[in-house]
Structure formats: C-alpha cells, structure tokens
Design an enzyme around this catalytic site. Structure first.
Site, PDB file in Angstrom:
ATOM      1  N   ASN A  10       0.877  -1.178   0.000  1.00 46.11           N
ATOM      2  CA  ASN A  10       0.000   0.000   0.000  1.00 46.11           C
ATOM      3  C   ASN A  10       0.914   1.227   0.000  1.00 46.11           C
ATOM      4  OD1 ASN A  10      -1.795   2.047   0.536  1.00 46.11           O
ATOM      5  ND2 ASN A  10      -2.299   1.364   2.611  1.00 46.11           N
ATOM      6  N   LYS A  12       0.143   4.256  -0.278  1.00 46.94           N
ATOM      7  CA  LYS A  12      -0.478   5.463   0.316  1.00 46.94           C
ATOM      8  C   LYS A  12      -0.231   6.671  -0.591  1.00 46.94           C
ATOM      9  CE  LYS A  12      -0.102   3.251   4.758  1.00 46.94           C
ATOM     10  NZ  LYS A  12      -0.081   3.352   6.203  1.00 46.94           N
ATOM     11  N   HIS A  93      -9.634   1.513   5.020  1.00 47.55           N
ATOM     12  CA  HIS A  93      -8.360   1.707   5.718  1.00 47.55           C
ATOM     13  C   HIS A  93      -8.549   2.738   6.835  1.00 47.55           C
ATOM     14  CE1 HIS A  93      -4.206   2.736   6.551  1.00 47.55           C
ATOM     15  NE2 HIS A  93      -3.855   1.613   5.946  1.00 47.55           N
ATOM     16  N   GLU A  95      -6.793   5.090   7.821  1.00 42.95           N
ATOM     17  CA  GLU A  95      -6.471   6.476   7.441  1.00 42.95           C
ATOM     18  C   GLU A  95      -7.640   7.122   6.685  1.00 42.95           C
ATOM     19  OE1 GLU A  95      -2.677   5.664   5.620  1.00 42.95           O
ATOM     20  OE2 GLU A  95      -1.870   5.193   7.604  1.00 42.95           O
ATOM     21  N   GLU A 165      -5.554  -4.565  10.664  1.00 45.42           N
ATOM     22  CA  GLU A 165      -4.482  -3.591  10.870  1.00 45.42           C
ATOM     23  C   GLU A 165      -4.748  -2.773  12.129  1.00 45.42           C
ATOM     24  OE1 GLU A 165      -2.447  -2.549   6.873  1.00 45.42           O
ATOM     25  OE2 GLU A 165      -4.209  -1.277   7.067  1.00 45.42           O
ATOM     26  N   GLY A 171       2.685   2.131  10.802  1.00 47.60           N
ATOM     27  CA  GLY A 171       3.727   3.150  10.662  1.00 47.60           C
ATOM     28  C   GLY A 171       4.480   3.460  11.942  1.00 47.60           C
ATOM     29  N   SER A 211       3.369  -2.303  10.415  1.00 46.66           N
ATOM     30  CA  SER A 211       4.815  -2.439  10.669  1.00 46.66           C
ATOM     31  C   SER A 211       5.375  -3.806  10.276  1.00 46.66           C
ATOM     32  CB  SER A 211       5.133  -2.114  12.130  1.00 46.66           C
ATOM     33  OG  SER A 211       4.806  -0.767  12.405  1.00 46.66           O
TER      34      SER A 211
HETATM   35  P1  PGA Z   1       2.849   0.172   7.642  1.00 50.29           P
HETATM   36  O1  PGA Z   1       1.396   0.463   7.055  1.00 50.29           O
HETATM   37  O2  PGA Z   1       3.344  -1.115   7.036  1.00 50.29           O
HETATM   38  O3  PGA Z   1       3.679   1.364   7.211  1.00 50.29           O
HETATM   39  O4  PGA Z   1       2.724   0.066   9.126  1.00 50.29           O
HETATM   40  C1  PGA Z   1       0.467  -0.568   6.837  1.00 50.29           C
HETATM   41  C2  PGA Z   1      -0.818  -0.032   6.260  1.00 50.29           C
HETATM   42  O5  PGA Z   1      -1.290   1.029   6.695  1.00 50.29           O
HETATM   43  O6  PGA Z   1      -1.396  -0.641   5.334  1.00 50.29           O
END
Ligand code: PGA
Length: 254
Positions: A10, A12, A93, A95, A165, A171, A211
C-alpha cells in the site's frame, strides 16, 4: 485448496513516475516467486503506468467512490480504477476512516460498488490502542467487519480478503505480537465462516498489516489464519518489499 499467500504493498500518498522503477523491480523478481501472489496499490495517478509495466504482479487502488459516476468533484469511481487497470481495491483503511470520516455504511456501499465493477476487495479493520487497552479490540473489529463485509460471496472466496491492521501498529515500527494476531485472526475466521460457510469463509485470506518488514515477516506469516500481509512503509522500495515476498515464498517451501 488454500490460496497462495497474498503480499500487498500500500503505497499510500507516495510515488511519482520516478518510482516506476521500483514497481518494475518488484514485478520482475516476483516472476521468480510464483508461489506468492504479489500486488501493489499505488496512488491513483500511477495505477495505469504500473499496470502497463506489470507482467506478474496485481495492481489495485487504495479507495474508490460508492457511485459509478456523477457530480462528485475530485472523486474516482470503482469503474474508473478498473478501467485504468486495477484488479482490486483496498477499502476501509483506518487512514480513510480517520482523515475522511468514512464510516461502516459508506464502506459497505463502496464494497458493493467495487464488486459491481469486477474488482477484488481488501476490506480493512483494526482497533485503536485505547480500545485494545480496554479489552474491547475483538468486539470492535468483528463489529466493523459485520457492518462492512458483503452479505454473500457470489463468486469465490478469492474475491475477498480482509486486512487486520491495528491502528497503533501502522507506521509505528511496533507490530502486534503473534499471540495477538493469532487471537484476532481466529475471531475474524469465525465470523467469515459464520457468514459465508465453512468452505468459502474458511478460504478467505486474512492479511495482517502494521509495521510488517522483512525482519518480522516470517513469524507473522507463519501464524495460523494469516494469509498474507498488507505492507505500507516497507513496500516503498523493491528491496524492502521483496524481503517480505521472499519470506512468504520460503514458508511455502517448508
Ligand atoms: P505500515 O502500514 O506497514 O507502514 O505500518 C500498513 C498499512 O497502513 O497498510
């Protein structure tokens, strides 16, 4: 038969055309790791360029609108991303939920639009740290899925993946423990089997995200009911992402 592990990057809001070389490198190396299904969800602007480059990997979108077309300035429909070459879409997601106020009803409508457009779905769920500390994570996550997942799977379980998630793991460099992942994925599996039946619900891939990197991929991917990973930061370079794909391929060999 169990589906191949699914490793999805992803990107983003990252990536301009200069990143196409990373996509190309991921695609070429994935051709040697056919036991793993590899995909990237770049920003909308790169869906078609990545689709044109890709011989092996799948390309998807990170969101879509719930309507097929109309007066929605700045929005992109499922039909449009499919037309650009996307084969799947990530929906719900955290976000999107946090930054765009997306709720379960809207996400369910987007799932329906994406299925209508012929796309596969990756439906996300995950709790905040506060909910986990309060012991409410499982109830919250299964509640999110009950409210967003399609009622029935018309075709095969291959069309749907769920991504667990935890928000506090995204992140942060602090992935969930394998014990917590196993417990949550078991609860999600039960929900999927209750909704779609033993065979279909048992085959839907449940991805873990938060992560994931080359160093922890193996222990996460070998956890029961983990069918792959949704990877943010570590998917932005071919080197980082391919380390995770290689871990998934190695497990297939053992
Ligand atoms: P990350 O993000 O691997 O940077 O923790 C995962 C995601 O939000 O899909």
């Amino acid at each position: 038969m169990a589906l191949r592990p699914y490793i999805v990057g992803n990107w983003k809001m990252n990536g301009t055309r200069s990143m196409l070389s990373e996509a190309r490198a991921i695609d070429r190396s994935s051709q040697r790791l056919m036991k793993v299904e590899v995909a990237i969800a770049p920003p909308y602007t790169l869906i078609h360029p990545v689709h044109r480059e890709a011989e092996q990997i799948g390309v998807g979108a990170q969101d879509c609108h719930a309507e097929p077309d109309g007066a929605h300035t700045g929005d992109i429909s499922a039909t449009m991303v499919a037309d650009a070459g996307a084969k799947f879409v990530i929906l719900g997601h955290s976000e999107r939920r946090q930054e765009h106020g997306e709720g379960d009803d809207l996400i369910r409508a987007k799932c329906a639009a994406a299925l209508d457009a012929g796309l596969k779905l990756i439906v996300c769920c995950g709790e905040s740290e506060k909910l986990r500390d309060a012991g409410k994570a499982e109830k919250f996550v299964t509640g999110q899925l009950k409210a967003t997942l399609p009622e029935a799977l018309d075709e095969t379980s291959e069309r749907l993946s769920v991504a667990y998630e935890p928000i506090w793991a995204i992140g942060t460099g602090r992935a969930a423990t394998v014990e917590d992942i196993a417990a949550m994925h078991a609860a999600i599996r039960k929900l999927l089997v209750d909704r779609y039946g033993e065979e279909e619900g048992g085959a839907v891939r449940i991805l873990y995200g938060g992560s994931v990197k080359a160093e922890n991929a193996r222990e996460i991917l070998e956890t029961e009911n983990v069918g792959g990973a949704l990877v943010g930061g570590a998917s932005l370079t071919a080197e980082g992402f391919l380390g995770i794909v290689a871990a998934a391929a190695e497990l297939q060999d053992t």
